[in-house]
Design an enzyme around this catalytic site. Structure first.
Site, PDB file in Angstrom:
ATOM      1  N   SER C  76       0.002   6.651  12.579  1.00  0.00           N
ATOM      2  CA  SER C  76       0.492   7.724  11.764  1.00  0.00           C
ATOM      3  C   SER C  76       0.447   7.459  10.390  1.00  0.00           C
ATOM      4  O   SER C  76       0.377   8.457   9.318  1.00  0.00           O
ATOM      5  CB  SER C  76       1.774   8.190  12.300  1.00  0.00           C
ATOM      6  OG  SER C  76       2.631   7.037  11.885  1.00  0.00           O
ATOM      7  N   HIS C  96       0.096  -2.325   7.040  1.00  0.00           N
ATOM      8  CA  HIS C  96       1.426  -2.108   6.891  1.00  0.00           C
ATOM      9  C   HIS C  96       2.266  -2.692   7.651  1.00  0.00           C
ATOM     10  O   HIS C  96       1.879  -2.665   9.013  1.00  0.00           O
ATOM     11  CB  HIS C  96       1.172  -0.462   7.058  1.00  0.00           C
ATOM     12  CG  HIS C  96       2.513   0.186   7.005  1.00  0.00           C
ATOM     13  ND1 HIS C  96       3.381   0.049   6.018  1.00  0.00           N
ATOM     14  CD2 HIS C  96       3.181   1.037   7.886  1.00  0.00           C
ATOM     15  CE1 HIS C  96       4.405   0.592   6.197  1.00  0.00           C
ATOM     16  NE2 HIS C  96       4.514   1.188   7.314  1.00  0.00           N
ATOM     17  N   HIS C  98       6.942  -3.387   8.817  1.00  0.00           N
ATOM     18  CA  HIS C  98       8.289  -3.359   8.509  1.00  0.00           C
ATOM     19  C   HIS C  98       8.788  -4.876   8.685  1.00  0.00           C
ATOM     20  O   HIS C  98       9.636  -4.819   9.008  1.00  0.00           O
ATOM     21  CB  HIS C  98       8.923  -2.375   9.196  1.00  0.00           C
ATOM     22  CG  HIS C  98       8.458  -0.912   9.087  1.00  0.00           C
ATOM     23  ND1 HIS C  98       9.545  -0.009   8.909  1.00  0.00           N
ATOM     24  CD2 HIS C  98       7.442  -0.402   9.004  1.00  0.00           C
ATOM     25  CE1 HIS C  98       8.718   1.378   8.947  1.00  0.00           C
ATOM     26  NE2 HIS C  98       7.545   1.102   8.623  1.00  0.00           N
ATOM     27  N   ASP C 121       0.671 -19.105  -6.245  1.00  0.00           N
ATOM     28  CA  ASP C 121      -0.523 -19.338  -5.694  1.00  0.00           C
ATOM     29  C   ASP C 121      -1.213 -18.270  -5.344  1.00  0.00           C
ATOM     30  O   ASP C 121      -2.570 -18.154  -5.261  1.00  0.00           O
ATOM     31  CB  ASP C 121      -0.352 -20.210  -4.314  1.00  0.00           C
ATOM     32  CG  ASP C 121       0.072 -21.712  -4.791  1.00  0.00           C
ATOM     33  OD1 ASP C 121      -0.333 -22.156  -5.941  1.00  0.00           O
ATOM     34  OD2 ASP C 121       0.695 -22.389  -3.741  1.00  0.00           O
ATOM     35  N   HIS C 172      10.838   2.162   1.890  1.00  0.00           N
ATOM     36  CA  HIS C 172       9.958   2.175   3.039  1.00  0.00           C
ATOM     37  C   HIS C 172       9.801   0.745   3.602  1.00  0.00           C
ATOM     38  O   HIS C 172      10.559   0.301   4.048  1.00  0.00           O
ATOM     39  CB  HIS C 172       8.948   3.047   3.006  1.00  0.00           C
ATOM     40  CG  HIS C 172       7.769   3.241   3.873  1.00  0.00           C
ATOM     41  ND1 HIS C 172       8.473   3.481   5.102  1.00  0.00           N
ATOM     42  CD2 HIS C 172       6.635   3.346   4.049  1.00  0.00           C
ATOM     43  CE1 HIS C 172       7.299   3.439   6.031  1.00  0.00           C
ATOM     44  NE2 HIS C 172       6.161   3.612   5.466  1.00  0.00           N
ATOM     45  N   TYR C 230      -8.951 -25.527  -4.971  1.00  0.00           N
ATOM     46  CA  TYR C 230      -8.224 -25.368  -3.619  1.00  0.00           C
ATOM     47  C   TYR C 230      -9.311 -24.997  -2.490  1.00  0.00           C
ATOM     48  O   TYR C 230      -9.997 -24.048  -2.673  1.00  0.00           O
ATOM     49  CB  TYR C 230      -6.864 -24.353  -3.667  1.00  0.00           C
ATOM     50  CG  TYR C 230      -6.135 -24.392  -2.444  1.00  0.00           C
ATOM     51  CD1 TYR C 230      -5.035 -25.366  -2.232  1.00  0.00           C
ATOM     52  CD2 TYR C 230      -6.389 -23.749  -1.622  1.00  0.00           C
ATOM     53  CE1 TYR C 230      -4.278 -25.324  -1.200  1.00  0.00           C
ATOM     54  CE2 TYR C 230      -5.738 -23.551  -0.174  1.00  0.00           C
ATOM     55  CZ  TYR C 230      -4.833 -24.482   0.010  1.00  0.00           C
ATOM     56  OH  TYR C 230      -3.880 -24.433   1.021  1.00  0.00           O
TER      57      TYR C 230
END
Lengths: 233, 233, 233, 233
Positions: C76, C96, C98, C121, C172, C230
């Site tokens: 969605s 994305h 949560h 970093d 969100h 690094y």
């Protein structure tokens, strides 16, 4: 075969529950299982990693803390266990851990307020926190005195060790007990969960009230009273 | 074979999700699955460890809480389930846990504010917290009254149990429900996650505002509205 | 065999990292992998549990969000991904989630202050938090507008999406990106760790200062500058 | 076979403990094992994921940070290790992590107060926090200067690296050490546990007092003193 085989197996199995329940880091904990009639208990050897434990390595000790069977040195907390068994003949298992949340309350020197039914399902009082010991007690026979610190705090508060099976020792960490070593381990896990939820409760609502008396009584009785209806027995 | 075989399997599988989702310690939780047409539900037996559960051990009970099949005593919370099924004919599964963060909000006696879209994806209101019950209700038929406490709080707030499928019972712990036992378990896990994030939100910003109305509506509708476009159905 | 096979494999493997890294509950997250030259990306199908995902189920979509291959409905959030790929031609992967701590900062509507070298970093700025969107944007083409909300907030702050590969969307949750889907997933895990440590830092010392400029520069340059030393490349 | 085989094995095994003990995300940590007589140490290669490590990939470096064996670039923190080994000839292992709670205290620029016996079992002082370095030190040979920052802070506080085997570097993260790499890893895990419990202690009781002197002494001596009675040796 050892005449303490059963006792050592109980102690071994109960000790092995501590890492499974996330109650110990390295060797920061120990469980003992007692035979009150024979006046002995089996306890974890000192400083041995859980993954190297075995039934054979359990140390059998009498109620003065003298080893009666086993090649290894018993837990450094052995005398605390011995004092509790000697003075509280109804208990058959003891657990000591440095579990995260219970230890934090002990370090904060606060009893854990009874905020909900998870707590009341297991005891009707705040979880007591014994004050740190006096300097002389610490410099003397420290682990022995720790046992008396626990017993005296129960006397001072009028608590009964059959109804309240756990305590925090101020600045130190929790001890729990029960009829069996298995039950004492169960109590350690309950204590850790209740300790975490109590801190979160105060963070969500600094004015959170203690549980009302009727609900404390109801939840305790449905698990432990004469007409208990929780579980299958 | 039992004529309730399907129902018992649903209840068994849903119960076994609770430890996998880290929603229970020991036996501190239970799930039931209902057949609304036959007026019965299958529920976890009381005090039986999850690792010892089986389909056969599920207890089938009617909507008055009377056992109709099974040798074990049903969950001590059975009457709460029965009241909810009887009064809310659209629900087919109920879960009760003492999951850490949701229980802490219950102990704090606060509804969980709607702070973000994770919450709004599942309900458009704050997650309600029923007040602790009156002393008489507790001393009477406690678990039965717990069901009514939930139903009455929904009525008082004008909430619809089809849209809000979860509640905290003050000083106690959460209950969730849904069309199926599986959905009710899903809701318990969502509640626990939302409860944790809400506490963290307040810790990061004590003045954090509730979600704006348009965003609440948008997120709920895209999952649940007539034109929903989340998922595959 | 699909001409998008490689892209779908990248997207599949990157999606499967989310549950392993404890960044998602159920289906609350999605990853896409883009081919900027062909103007397409492969993305997780909407609402499909991770344990049921496969390479074949990945959906290929163009930069207007139109499906070009696949039987399932794409995530969605697909249009947000599409807008970012179309406007930021240097990125090849978007995530994305949560995730708990990052989402809590988003709900608190605060940028995450740069408190230490773990943060430095990876980026030299506070992790930005776009304000919640206006009502009209939400009621319109919401996911499409979310993309522009992100892009506009970067413009307003003068940030460069090659140097800052993550953002919180107010109320969100987080979005991260990178040259590849794998790098974008890496960034999501870094963001979650930094978000947790930043909250703890403020709890330990509410007056904790931001990192000094010279240390920000040093740590970023040793990983990303012309003379980076690094890693092995 | 390499004449450093033993050293590389020690370093390898100790490095592999970090993910098992949940002390690292990705490659944010490194362990080295030193042979003080030969003036060399084996250390993790820079940026190599733990799941791809092997004994052969360990890099052997002298106390000026010059590689003496190995094809890969050593950890970017190698010079910090080198300075500590060169100046503290009694240590045989060093660990650097960005573990969550210890790093949060470092970011907060606070020493960790000694609140309980878990802490006192391992050291009798607050866990020191070196101040962030001056700009010139950072712009110069940064990792080299980090070593001196640690050593100088110990000198300023009058601490002994044999008794206090851990430090926080302000705004950065923890370093621990010990007679062996294995002991240094143990210390990192202890530090993380103590750091978490100290924060929780302050949250439960903002006025929590430091541990009394007699208890600090007792717990340290029973593990480390001449008459130590913890463990089996």
């Amino acid at each position: 075969m050892s005449s303490y085989q059963d006792l050592k197996e109980q102690a071994y199995l109960a000790n092995m529950q501590l890492p499974k329940l996330n109650l110990v880091l390295f060797t920061f904990g120990n469980v003992s299982a007692a035979d009150q009639q024979r006046g002995v208990f089996a306890i974890k050897p000192s400083g041995v990693p859980y993954e190297e434990l075995s039934v054979e390595k359990m140390v059998v000790v009498d109620f003065d803390g003298i080893t009666v069977e086993g090649d290894l040195r018993p837990s450094s907390d052995t005398k605390t266990h011995a004092v509790l068994y000697k003075n509280w003949p109804e208990i058959g298992g003891i657990v000591h851990t440095h579990s995260t949340y219970a230890t934090a309350w002990a370090q904060a020197q606060r009893a854990i307020p009874i905020f909900g039914t998870t707590h009341a399902d297991h005891l009707t009082a705040d979880i007591p926190c014994a004050p740190p010991m006096e300097d002389e007690m610490i410099k003397g026979d420290y682990e022995y005195q720790t046992g008396f610190q626990i017993i005296n705090h129960f006397k001072n508060l009028g608590l009964n060790q059959r109804e309240v099976e756990m305590i925090l020792v101020g600045n130190h960490a929790p001890f729990t007990w029960g009829k069996t070593a298995e039950k004492a381990v169960y109590n350690s896990a309950v204590l850790e969960a209740v300790a975490q939820m109590a801190l979160l409760t105060e963070q969500i609502n600094p004015a959170a009230p203690r549980l009302q008396a009727s609900l404390i009584e109801k939840h305790y009785q449905r698990k432990h009273g004469a007409g208990a209806y929780y579980g299958q027995s």
